[in-house]
Design a protein around this motif. Structure first.
Motif, short mmCIF file in Angstrom:
data_model
loop_
_atom_site.label_atom_id
_atom_site.label_comp_id
_atom_site.label_asym_id
_atom_site.label_seq_id
_atom_site.Cartn_x
_atom_site.Cartn_y
_atom_site.Cartn_z
N ALA A 1 32.13 34.27 41.15
CA ALA A 1 33.11 35.27 40.73
C ALA A 1 33.27 36.36 41.79
O ALA A 1 34.39 36.82 42.07
CB ALA A 1 32.70 35.89 39.40
N ASP A 2 32.16 36.75 42.42
CA ASP A 2 32.24 37.75 43.49
C ASP A 2 33.05 37.21 44.67
O ASP A 2 33.85 37.94 45.27
CB ASP A 2 30.83 38.13 43.97
N ASP A 3 32.84 35.94 45.00
CA ASP A 3 33.57 35.33 46.12
C ASP A 3 35.06 35.25 45.80
O ASP A 3 35.91 35.51 46.65
CB ASP A 3 33.00 33.94 46.41
N VAL A 4 35.39 34.86 44.55
CA VAL A 4 36.79 34.78 44.15
C VAL A 4 37.42 36.17 44.17
O VAL A 4 38.57 36.35 44.60
CB VAL A 4 36.92 34.14 42.76
N ALA A 5 36.67 37.19 43.72
CA ALA A 5 37.19 38.56 43.74
C ALA A 5 37.49 39.01 45.17
O ALA A 5 38.52 39.65 45.43
CB ALA A 5 36.19 39.51 43.08
N GLY B 1 45.65 40.66 48.85
CA GLY B 1 46.41 41.80 48.38
C GLY B 1 46.58 41.81 46.88
O GLY B 1 47.53 42.42 46.36
N LEU B 2 45.67 41.13 46.17
CA LEU B 2 45.77 41.03 44.71
C LEU B 2 44.63 41.79 44.04
O LEU B 2 44.05 41.34 43.05
CB LEU B 2 45.75 39.56 44.27
N LEU C 1 52.24 27.98 47.88
CA LEU C 1 53.01 28.98 47.14
C LEU C 1 53.50 30.09 48.06
O LEU C 1 52.82 30.45 49.02
CB LEU C 1 52.15 29.60 46.03
N ARG C 2 54.65 30.60 47.77
CA ARG C 2 55.13 31.78 48.47
C ARG C 2 54.25 32.98 48.07
O ARG C 2 53.76 33.04 46.95
CB ARG C 2 56.58 32.06 48.09
N PRO C 3 54.05 33.90 48.99
CA PRO C 3 53.17 35.04 48.67
C PRO C 3 53.56 35.77 47.40
O PRO C 3 52.67 36.16 46.62
CB PRO C 3 53.34 35.94 49.91
N ASP C 4 54.86 35.95 47.16
CA ASP C 4 55.25 36.68 45.96
C ASP C 4 55.13 35.85 44.69
O ASP C 4 55.28 36.38 43.58
CB ASP C 4 56.69 37.22 46.11
#
Length: 288
Positions: A51-55, A62-63, A90-93
């Motif tokens: 979970a820390d790595d995913v965070a 930028g999320l 996926l596109r960034p947005d």
């Protein structure tokens, strides 16, 4: 309650994802959704590290405002490599909308699986309870001793959590008995064994045929019964347990059920680390 809260969250996320995602992106997310969560579950420490790595990955993209998604993603086995593969298509947005949609989908899937498993357990518990109490059967009938023993063990499972239970079931035919009463005997003997072992140890339950009798033996690795107490263990109100922990009636009632109701016998032999209660039940009863 959690499922009720997730439903509107998923509906809103699905609308946003449907508005944001292009056709190829929608297909990519659908494949990702079907694939994740199929691996072996992580232990709590490994899941926390994941979970820390995913965070960290979310912040790198930028999320940071969606960092609370990390725990849910890690719980379903989503790691940095899989997120990299997803983000590449996926596109960034579109990434934030895709993740906001994926998390409630995965969570609802887990809750549905948990509910299905819980339902199966309830069905099994009802079956075991019926076998234990015989509520749907005549009081006296042909009884399978192993069925009653297993029903008793299932209902006492929480108390047996740290007990190693060994089953040594030999061939014993059914016999005419009052199954619910015998289950009370098994409960008393198992309960006493667990107490004697302080909740940890080994309990061996065996069945065998000796001539015209069925024999059920309970053997535990507890502290044993003092030699001077052995002649009195079946007497009413006699107990070797600490004050307030026993009524002194369990073994007395059990002996009454075995001897008076079933024409059998019960014996005990004990020394530290090896206590045995042996129940003998006649396979055939004299109608008179």
């Amino acid at each position: 309650r959690e499922l009720r809260g997730l439903a509107p969250r998923l509906a809103a996320a699905a609308v946003e994802w449907g508005r944001t995602g292009e056709e190829a992106e929608v297909r990519l997310v659908a494949r990702f959704q079907d694939r994740v969560g199929s691996g072996a579950a992580l232990d709590p420490l490994a899941e926390a590290e994941a979970a820390d790595d995913v965070a960290d990955w979310l912040r790198e993209q930028g999320l940071g405002q969606t960092v609370d998604l990390a725990d849910d993603l890690a719980e379903h086995g989503v790691d940095r490599a899989e997120l990299d593969a997803l983000a590449a298509g996926l596109r960034p947005d579109a990434l934030a909308a895709a993740l906001a949609y994926l998390v409630p989908v995965l969570r609802i899937r887990t809750l549905a699986a948990d509910a299905a498993e819980a339902s199966e357990r309830v069905v099994e518990l009802v079956r075991r309870t019926s076998a234990y109490t015989n509520l749907d059967r005549a009081p006296q009938r042909d009884a399978d001793l192993r069925e009653g023993l297993e029903a008793t063990l299932a209902l006492m499972a929480p108390k047996l959590r740290n007990i190693r239970v060994r089953r040594e079931y030999g061939g014993v035919p059914d016999l005419q008995a009052f199954p619910s009463e015998l289950n009370q005997v098994w409960t008393n003997l198992i309960d006493n064994a667990v107490d004697a072992m302080g909740g940890e140890g080994e309990l061996t339950i065996s069945t065998r045929r000796e001539g015209d009798h069925a024999v059920v033996e309970f053997r535990d690795t507890g502290h044993g019964i003092p030699a001077e107490a052995l002649p009195n263990v079946f007497q009413p109100f006699f107990t070797t347990k600490d004050l307030g922990k026993g009524t002194g009636l369990g073994l007395h009632v059990s002996m009454d059920i075995v001897a008076q109701r079933h024409g059998g016998t019960m014996e005990v032999d004990s020394r530290p680390g090896d206590t045995r209660f042996v129940v003998r039940l006649p396979l055939a009863r004299d109608p008179g």
